[in-house]
Design a protein around this motif. Sequence first.
Motif, PDB file in Angstrom:
ATOM      1  N   THR A 178       0.838  -1.197   0.000  1.00 10.05           N
ATOM      2  CA  THR A 178       0.000   0.000   0.000  1.00 10.05           C
ATOM      3  C   THR A 178       0.878   1.254   0.000  1.00 10.05           C
ATOM      4  O   THR A 178       2.088   1.191   0.258  1.00 10.05           O
ATOM      5  N   ASP A 179       0.278   2.401  -0.268  1.00 12.55           N
ATOM      6  CA  ASP A 179       1.023   3.659  -0.230  1.00 12.55           C
ATOM      7  C   ASP A 179       1.611   3.891   1.160  1.00 12.55           C
ATOM      8  O   ASP A 179       2.766   4.309   1.309  1.00 12.55           O
ATOM      9  N   LEU A 184       6.372   3.708   4.946  1.00 18.63           N
ATOM     10  CA  LEU A 184       7.033   3.194   6.146  1.00 18.63           C
ATOM     11  C   LEU A 184       8.224   2.315   5.791  1.00 18.63           C
ATOM     12  O   LEU A 184       9.207   2.251   6.551  1.00 18.63           O
ATOM     13  N   THR A 185       8.185   1.642   4.640  1.00 16.04           N
ATOM     14  CA  THR A 185       9.359   0.899   4.169  1.00 16.04           C
ATOM     15  C   THR A 185      10.515   1.848   3.915  1.00 16.04           C
ATOM     16  O   THR A 185      11.660   1.593   4.309  1.00 16.04           O
ATOM     17  N   ASP A 190      16.490  -0.492   7.017  1.00 19.77           N
ATOM     18  CA  ASP A 190      16.566  -1.819   6.414  1.00 19.77           C
ATOM     19  C   ASP A 190      15.570  -1.990   5.269  1.00 19.77           C
ATOM     20  O   ASP A 190      15.404  -3.104   4.756  1.00 19.77           O
ATOM     21  N   ALA A 191      14.912  -0.880   4.881  1.00 16.92           N
ATOM     22  CA  ALA A 191      13.910  -0.925   3.813  1.00 16.92           C
ATOM     23  C   ALA A 191      12.901  -2.045   4.058  1.00 16.92           C
ATOM     24  O   ALA A 191      12.592  -2.868   3.192  1.00 16.92           O
ATOM     25  N   VAL A 247       8.594  -0.205  11.770  1.00 15.58           N
ATOM     26  CA  VAL A 247       7.593   0.331  12.691  1.00 15.58           C
ATOM     27  C   VAL A 247       7.127  -0.803  13.602  1.00 15.58           C
ATOM     28  O   VAL A 247       6.998  -1.959  13.187  1.00 15.58           O
ATOM     29  N   TYR A 248       6.949  -0.508  14.877  1.00 20.72           N
ATOM     30  CA  TYR A 248       6.350  -1.443  15.827  1.00 20.72           C
ATOM     31  C   TYR A 248       5.503  -0.632  16.794  1.00 20.72           C
ATOM     32  O   TYR A 248       5.476   0.608  16.733  1.00 20.72           O
TER      33      TYR A 248
END
Length: 275
Positions: A178-179, A184-185, A190-191, A247-248
């Motif tokens: 998704t966008d 977030l990637t 670490d992409a 993200v976590y």
Amino acid sequence: MEKELDDFKCTLEAAIIAMQKAGTIKDFYEMAEFTEREQQLKDYITKHGVTFFVTHPIGDDEFRVNSGVFQQRVPNLAQELYIDFRLLETLVRNHLNDGYTIMKISFREITDNTINEFSRMMPEENQLLLKSVKGYLYATLSFHEAADTTRLDKHYFVFNLDRYYEVDVSQFGSFDSTDLGRTLTNASNDAYVANSIRYDLILVKQYIDRIHMYLEGCLQKNVSRLDFIPCIGKKKTVSVGTGKESVYLATMPSDNNKQLFSADFPYYDQGSLEP
């Protein structure tokens, strides 16, 4: 006698929480020698679970750094994300009783199509809440049993709502495509972005019980909801033991005025990131 035992537990919990918040709990647990008082603390930790008491809590400094990284790299995606505490407790208890062993939080991007599809099952106020998270990080909650493939997975809209709704999530697809997922990637060194976070359901129940015992019991606080605060940091994944930056969600209970109990309770990260 029962009152003395409760006081003893409250005193031990307070001492352990102080170390969890300071980020020193692991060093304490691995010390070679202990005083009599320190041995009581270690025995209490061992009895109730090393993973729960030593591995899962996040020190305050680590939380400040990782939540700050999220705010710095993707400031436009930050919005409150929470579950009503009683709703979460009900879902966890019911699914444990039904034989489920795994809970997952799956990241979602809410679009106009999502709102049109799911808002028909909700009253107007919850439709508005769903619309308010469009463009921000959102999630569904689900329950699974890996050992029994005949048991159906259960998925729910419950974040930021005043009741839960069982939903069909087949239309969502992978979050990383998704966008929001791509944004977030790109924010990860670490992409990488997790599609979901996997939790051991019995440990989630233990976490809920600890909130009842310490915050509501020992400190007489009124817990209204559980806040999930987005962070970016290096965390373990189900396939990479050394972890990846992604993200976590760090959790913290709060009251009905949205006041976090961060002065009295540790931040927690109980999950493993999933592809």
